[in-house]
Structure formats: structure tokens, C-alpha cells
Design a protein around this motif. Sequence first.
Motif, PDB file in Angstrom:
ATOM      1  N   GLN A 119       1.161  -1.505   0.059  1.00 41.24           N
ATOM      2  CA  GLN A 119       0.339   0.262   0.034  1.00 41.24           C
ATOM      3  C   GLN A 119       1.002   1.482  -0.045  1.00 41.24           C
ATOM      4  O   GLN A 119       0.624   2.177  -0.483  1.00 41.24           O
ATOM      5  CB  GLN A 119      -0.938  -0.337   1.529  1.00 41.24           C
ATOM      6  CG  GLN A 119      -1.886   0.888   1.480  1.00 41.24           C
ATOM      7  CD  GLN A 119      -2.665   1.270   0.580  1.00 41.24           C
ATOM      8  OE1 GLN A 119      -2.936  -0.067  -0.750  1.00 41.24           O
ATOM      9  NE2 GLN A 119      -3.939   2.094  -0.184  1.00 41.24           N
ATOM     10  N   ARG A 120       1.689   1.247   0.708  1.00 36.79           N
ATOM     11  CA  ARG A 120       3.225   2.149   1.082  1.00 36.79           C
ATOM     12  C   ARG A 120       3.106   2.402  -0.509  1.00 36.79           C
ATOM     13  O   ARG A 120       3.512   3.919  -1.047  1.00 36.79           O
ATOM     14  CB  ARG A 120       3.792   2.311   1.919  1.00 36.79           C
ATOM     15  CG  ARG A 120       4.248   3.456   2.154  1.00 36.79           C
ATOM     16  CD  ARG A 120       5.804   3.268   3.230  1.00 36.79           C
ATOM     17  NE  ARG A 120       6.708   1.920   2.531  1.00 36.79           N
ATOM     18  CZ  ARG A 120       7.745   2.506   1.647  1.00 36.79           C
ATOM     19  NH1 ARG A 120       7.264   3.292   1.413  1.00 36.79           N
ATOM     20  NH2 ARG A 120       8.488   0.701   1.275  1.00 36.79           N
ATOM     21  N   ILE A 121       4.154   1.638  -0.841  1.00 40.18           N
ATOM     22  CA  ILE A 121       4.727   1.713  -2.347  1.00 40.18           C
ATOM     23  C   ILE A 121       3.847   2.264  -3.521  1.00 40.18           C
ATOM     24  O   ILE A 121       4.111   2.873  -4.010  1.00 40.18           O
ATOM     25  CB  ILE A 121       5.688   0.831  -2.938  1.00 40.18           C
ATOM     26  CG1 ILE A 121       6.797   0.052  -1.384  1.00 40.18           C
ATOM     27  CG2 ILE A 121       5.649   0.081  -4.252  1.00 40.18           C
ATOM     28  CD1 ILE A 121       6.843  -1.608  -1.658  1.00 40.18           C
ATOM     29  N   MET A 122       2.484   1.656  -3.637  1.00 38.01           N
ATOM     30  CA  MET A 122       1.751   2.011  -4.869  1.00 38.01           C
ATOM     31  C   MET A 122       1.885   3.669  -4.227  1.00 38.01           C
ATOM     32  O   MET A 122       1.216   4.050  -5.201  1.00 38.01           O
ATOM     33  CB  MET A 122       0.366   1.306  -4.131  1.00 38.01           C
ATOM     34  CG  MET A 122      -0.945   1.372  -5.518  1.00 38.01           C
ATOM     35  SD  MET A 122      -1.443   2.589  -5.020  1.00 38.01           S
ATOM     36  CE  MET A 122      -2.510   2.321  -3.599  1.00 38.01           C
ATOM     37  N   ILE A 123       1.085   4.177  -3.433  1.00 34.78           N
ATOM     38  CA  ILE A 123       0.922   4.956  -2.816  1.00 34.78           C
ATOM     39  C   ILE A 123       1.754   6.502  -3.348  1.00 34.78           C
ATOM     40  O   ILE A 123       1.679   7.175  -3.822  1.00 34.78           O
ATOM     41  CB  ILE A 123      -0.257   5.592  -1.520  1.00 34.78           C
ATOM     42  CG1 ILE A 123      -1.104   5.243  -1.404  1.00 34.78           C
ATOM     43  CG2 ILE A 123       0.232   6.696  -0.798  1.00 34.78           C
ATOM     44  CD1 ILE A 123      -2.073   6.284  -2.055  1.00 34.78           C
ATOM     45  N   THR A 124       2.809   5.356  -2.341  1.00 39.89           N
ATOM     46  CA  THR A 124       4.210   6.555  -3.123  1.00 39.89           C
ATOM     47  C   THR A 124       4.511   6.672  -4.896  1.00 39.89           C
ATOM     48  O   THR A 124       4.470   8.267  -5.077  1.00 39.89           O
ATOM     49  CB  THR A 124       5.774   6.208  -2.464  1.00 39.89           C
ATOM     50  OG1 THR A 124       5.375   6.289  -1.082  1.00 39.89           O
ATOM     51  CG2 THR A 124       6.769   7.171  -2.491  1.00 39.89           C
ATOM     52  N   ALA A 125       4.075   5.690  -5.192  1.00 40.75           N
ATOM     53  CA  ALA A 125       4.793   6.011  -6.544  1.00 40.75           C
ATOM     54  C   ALA A 125       3.263   6.668  -6.961  1.00 40.75           C
ATOM     55  O   ALA A 125       3.415   7.809  -8.069  1.00 40.75           O
ATOM     56  CB  ALA A 125       4.284   4.600  -7.427  1.00 40.75           C
TER      57      ALA A 125
ATOM     58  N   GLY B 147       5.209   9.682  -8.600  1.00 36.06           N
ATOM     59  CA  GLY B 147       5.706   8.994 -10.279  1.00 36.06           C
ATOM     60  C   GLY B 147       6.642   7.720  -9.893  1.00 36.06           C
ATOM     61  O   GLY B 147       6.190   7.211 -11.525  1.00 36.06           O
ATOM     62  N   SER B 148       7.384   7.436  -9.152  1.00 33.19           N
ATOM     63  CA  SER B 148       7.568   5.977  -8.888  1.00 33.19           C
ATOM     64  C   SER B 148       8.261   5.827  -7.659  1.00 33.19           C
ATOM     65  O   SER B 148       8.528   7.186  -6.664  1.00 33.19           O
ATOM     66  CB  SER B 148       8.834   6.503  -9.586  1.00 33.19           C
ATOM     67  OG  SER B 148      10.259   7.532  -9.767  1.00 33.19           O
TER      68      SER B 148
END
Length: 101
Positions: free
Chosen positions: A53-59, A63-64
Motif C-alpha cells: 500500500q505504501r509503495i503504491m501510494i508513493t508511486a 511518479g515512481s
Amino acid sequence: MPDATTTPRTKTLTRTARPPLHKVILVNDDFTPREFVVRLLKAEFRTTGDEAQRIMITAHMKGSCVVAVFTREIAESKATRATETARAEGFPLLFTTEPEE
Ligand code: NFA
């Protein structure tokens, strides 16, 4: 008996080189559903739900986002496989790799 003719004056220090690491990077797009990105991160990169969830929201926001680091071959094969899995489901989701610093 050790003397100047038989005692070595230097010691060789052996270091084991660690292979350079490569980042797998999740790239944002406007089409892939958030839930699919989270599901894919958990399945392909064995992250926890919270981490995915954290990785998805950060991207999504920046942007990435770096997903994980591996040796080059592993990073490339994981990025390719995850991208192909998304493609097979009809989504343009992209994972890239780049060498770490
Ligand atoms: N931006 C996508 C959306 O709003 C979600 C997404 C996040 C896609 C991270 C790719 C990477 N549905």
C-alpha cells in the motif's frame, strides 16, 4: 627462528566483493487500478499488505517508487515478470530497474 630474511613484511587482506545492487522501480500510470498494483506487489515481491500500500501510494503521488533491491539479473527478471503479469491482465503498469548509486 624468524629473522629479516624469512619473515614476510606484508600481509594480504582479502575482501569479498559484493555484487552491485539494482533497484526495481514501480512507475505510476493513470489506468492501473490501485488494488491491482497492491495485489501484484504482494504476489511478485512478497511484500506485506501495508508495504504494498505504501509503495503504491508513493508511486501514485510522486511518479515512481523503489520496490526493492536485488542483484542485476534478479532485479531485471522480477521487473520483467511483474510487468508481463500486468500486461496479461490488460494494464499498462510498468516496472523498471536502475543501478543503485
Ligand atoms: N495511478 C493509479 C490510479 O490512480 C494507481 C497506480 C499507482 C498505478 C501506482 C501505477 C502505480 N488508479
